[in-house]
Write a protein that holds these residues in place. Structure first.
Motif, PDB file in Angstrom:
ATOM      1  N   LYS A   1       4.183  31.391 -40.495  1.00  0.00           N
ATOM      2  CA  LYS A   1       5.523  30.930 -40.173  1.00  0.00           C
ATOM      3  C   LYS A   1       5.969  29.872 -41.185  1.00  0.00           C
ATOM      4  CE  LYS A   1       5.025  31.659 -35.175  1.00  0.00           C
ATOM      5  NZ  LYS A   1       5.100  31.013 -33.828  1.00  0.00           N
TER       6      LYS A   1
ATOM      7  N   TYR B   1      10.104  25.290 -42.099  1.00  0.00           N
ATOM      8  CA  TYR B   1      11.446  24.997 -41.606  1.00  0.00           C
ATOM      9  C   TYR B   1      12.204  26.302 -41.335  1.00  0.00           C
ATOM     10  CZ  TYR B   1      10.301  20.521 -43.820  1.00  0.00           C
ATOM     11  OH  TYR B   1       9.686  19.355 -44.200  1.00  0.00           O
ATOM     12  N   LYS B   2      13.025  26.287 -40.303  1.00  0.00           N
ATOM     13  CA  LYS B   2      13.820  27.470 -39.955  1.00  0.00           C
ATOM     14  C   LYS B   2      15.030  27.611 -40.867  1.00  0.00           C
ATOM     15  CE  LYS B   2      12.505  27.013 -35.075  1.00  0.00           C
ATOM     16  NZ  LYS B   2      13.010  26.737 -33.696  1.00  0.00           N
ATOM     17  N   ASN B   3      15.681  26.480 -41.139  1.00  0.00           N
ATOM     18  CA  ASN B   3      16.886  26.472 -41.963  1.00  0.00           C
ATOM     19  C   ASN B   3      17.197  25.033 -42.382  1.00  0.00           C
ATOM     20  OD1 ASN B   3      18.213  25.240 -39.653  1.00  0.00           O
ATOM     21  ND2 ASN B   3      18.374  27.313 -38.800  1.00  0.00           N
TER      22      ASN B   3
ATOM     23  N   ASP C   1      17.394  22.449 -39.567  1.00  0.00           N
ATOM     24  CA  ASP C   1      16.068  22.102 -39.059  1.00  0.00           C
ATOM     25  C   ASP C   1      15.420  21.028 -39.931  1.00  0.00           C
ATOM     26  OD1 ASP C   1      13.811  22.381 -37.342  1.00  0.00           O
ATOM     27  OD2 ASP C   1      12.819  23.598 -38.871  1.00  0.00           O
TER      28      ASP C   1
END
Length: 314
Positions: A256, A259-261, A264
Motif C-alpha cells: 500500500k 499516502y492516498k493523495n 492525505d
C-alpha cells in the motif's frame, strides 16, 4: 512568464519578424537549464527539508543552513549537485513546454494592432501553460525528488540511481510506467498556483517599484520585483509543493502507498509535524525561486537578442 521574442526586421507583410516557434521552445528550455545549474543546490536542500521529519520521525535538519552543512559534510561538494541531470531534464521538458506554450498563446491572442492580452487573459494563459508543462515534466520531477532524497537514507535503503535516464528506466521496469506520473495532480496544481501568484505579484511589485521613483525598468528592478514576487509565490505554493514532494518520493508499505493523495499528505503533516511544517524548506525554496526566474529571463533575452542579430537583422 516569458515575453514574446524580440522583433526583427519587418517581414513581407509589414509585421515584425520573430523567431520560429521551435526556436522559442528551444530557447525557453535552454534558459531554464542554464538557471538550474546555478540553483540546483537550493533545490536539493529544499527537497531534503520537506522530507525531514516525515512520518513523525525526529527532524534531520533544524534549519536550511544545517541541512546544507550536513550534506556537504556527509556527501561532499559533489553531493549538493546530486540530481543535476534530473533537474536539467525537468527544465528541458517543463520549462520548454511552459514558456513555449505561453509565448505561442500570447502571440496568438495579441490584437492585430499589437495590443497584448489583458491581465486576466494573461493569467489564464500562464496557468494553462504551467499546468501543461508540469504534466510533461512530471517524470523528470519524480526522478529529481528521488535522486535528491537518496542521500538522507541508510545505505541499504537507497535507490542508487546513476543518472536521470537510469532512474526513469528503473522506475518504469520496477514500478510501472504510470509511476513516472505519480504526484501529477499536485504537480500541476502547484504549477497553476505558482503561475497565478507570480503573474499577479510580479506585475504589482514591478509597478510599485517603478512608481516609487527609485527604480527604472532594468535588470535591478526586475530582480527586486522577482524577489518580492517570490516571497508571495513561495508562501502560496509551498503546501502544494510539500504534498507533491512526499507523494513522488513515497514507497509502498505492505503493498500500500504511504499516502492516498495530496490532501492525505497535508493532513498527516499538520497532525504529526505541526501546521507550520507545511512551509518546511521555505528559505531555500524562496532563495531559489527569485534568482531562477531572473536568470531564466536574462538567458532568454540574451539568446533572443543573439538570434535577432544573427538571423533576423537586415
Amino acid at each position: 512568464m516569458a515575453a514574446t521574442a524580440s522583433a526583427g526586421a519587418g517581414g513581407i507583410d509589414g509585421k515584425p519578424r520573430t523567431s520560429p516557434k521551435s526556436v522559442k521552445f528551444l530557447f525557453g528550455g535552454l534558459a531554464g537549464m542554464g538557471a538550474t545549474v546555478f540553483v540546483q543546490p537550493l533545490d536539493l536542500v529544499k527537497n531534503r527539508m520537506q522530507l525531514s521529519g516525515e512520518g513523525a520521525k525526529t527532524r534531520e535538519y533544524k534549519t536550511s543552513f544545517h541541512a546544507l552543512t550536513s550534506i556537504l559534510k556527509a556527501e561532499g561538494l559533489r553531493g549538493i549537485y546530486t540530481g543535476l541531470s534530473a533537474g536539467l531534464l525537468r527544465q528541458a521538458t517543463y520549462t520548454t513546454t511552459r514558456l513555449g506554450i505561453y509565448t505561442v498563446l500570447f502571440e496568438r491572442l495579441t490584437g492585430a494592432d499589437g495590443t497584448p492580452p489583458g491581465f486576466l487573459l494573461k493569467a489564464v494563459i500562464g496557468m494553462t501553460a504551467g499546468a501543461t508543462g508540469a504534466f510533461v515534466g512530471t517524470p523528470a520531477e519524480v526522478a529529481l525528488i528521488r535522486m535528491t532524497a537518496d542521500g538522507r537514507l541508510p545505505a541499504d535503503q537507497r535507490r542508487g540511481y546513476k543518472n536521470v535516464f537510469n532512474a526513469l528506466i528503473r522506475i518504469t521496469r520496477e514500478e510501472g510506467v504510470l509511476t513516472l506520473w505519480r504526484g501529477c495532480i499536485p504537480t500541476m496544481a502547484r504549477a497553476v498556483v505558482v503561475n497565478a501568484a507570480q503573474l499577479a505579484s510580479y506585475s504589482q511589485s514591478k509597478q510599485f517599484l517603478l512608481d516609487s521613483g527609485y527604480f527604472s525598468d532594468n535588470i535591478l528592478c526586475h530582480f527586486c520585483a522577482s524577489m518580492i514576487s517570490g516571497l508571495v509565490t513561495t508562501a502560496a505554493s509551498m503546501p502544494v509543493d510539500i504534498a507533491k514532494t512526499r507523494i513522488q518520493n513515497m514507497r509502498m508499505i505492505d503493498g500500500k502507498p504511504e499516502y492516498k493523495n495530496g490532501l492525505d499528505v497535508l493532513f498527516k503533516v499538520v497532525r504529526y509535524e505541526g501546521f507550520f511544517s507545511l512551509w518546511k524548506g521555505f528559505t531555500p525554496y524562496y532563495a531559489r525561486l527569485g534568482p531562477h526566474t531572473v536568470l531564466t529571463f536574462i538567458f532568454l533575452e540574451q539568446m533572443n537578442k543573439a538570434y535577432k542579430r544573427l538571423f533576423l537583422s537586415g
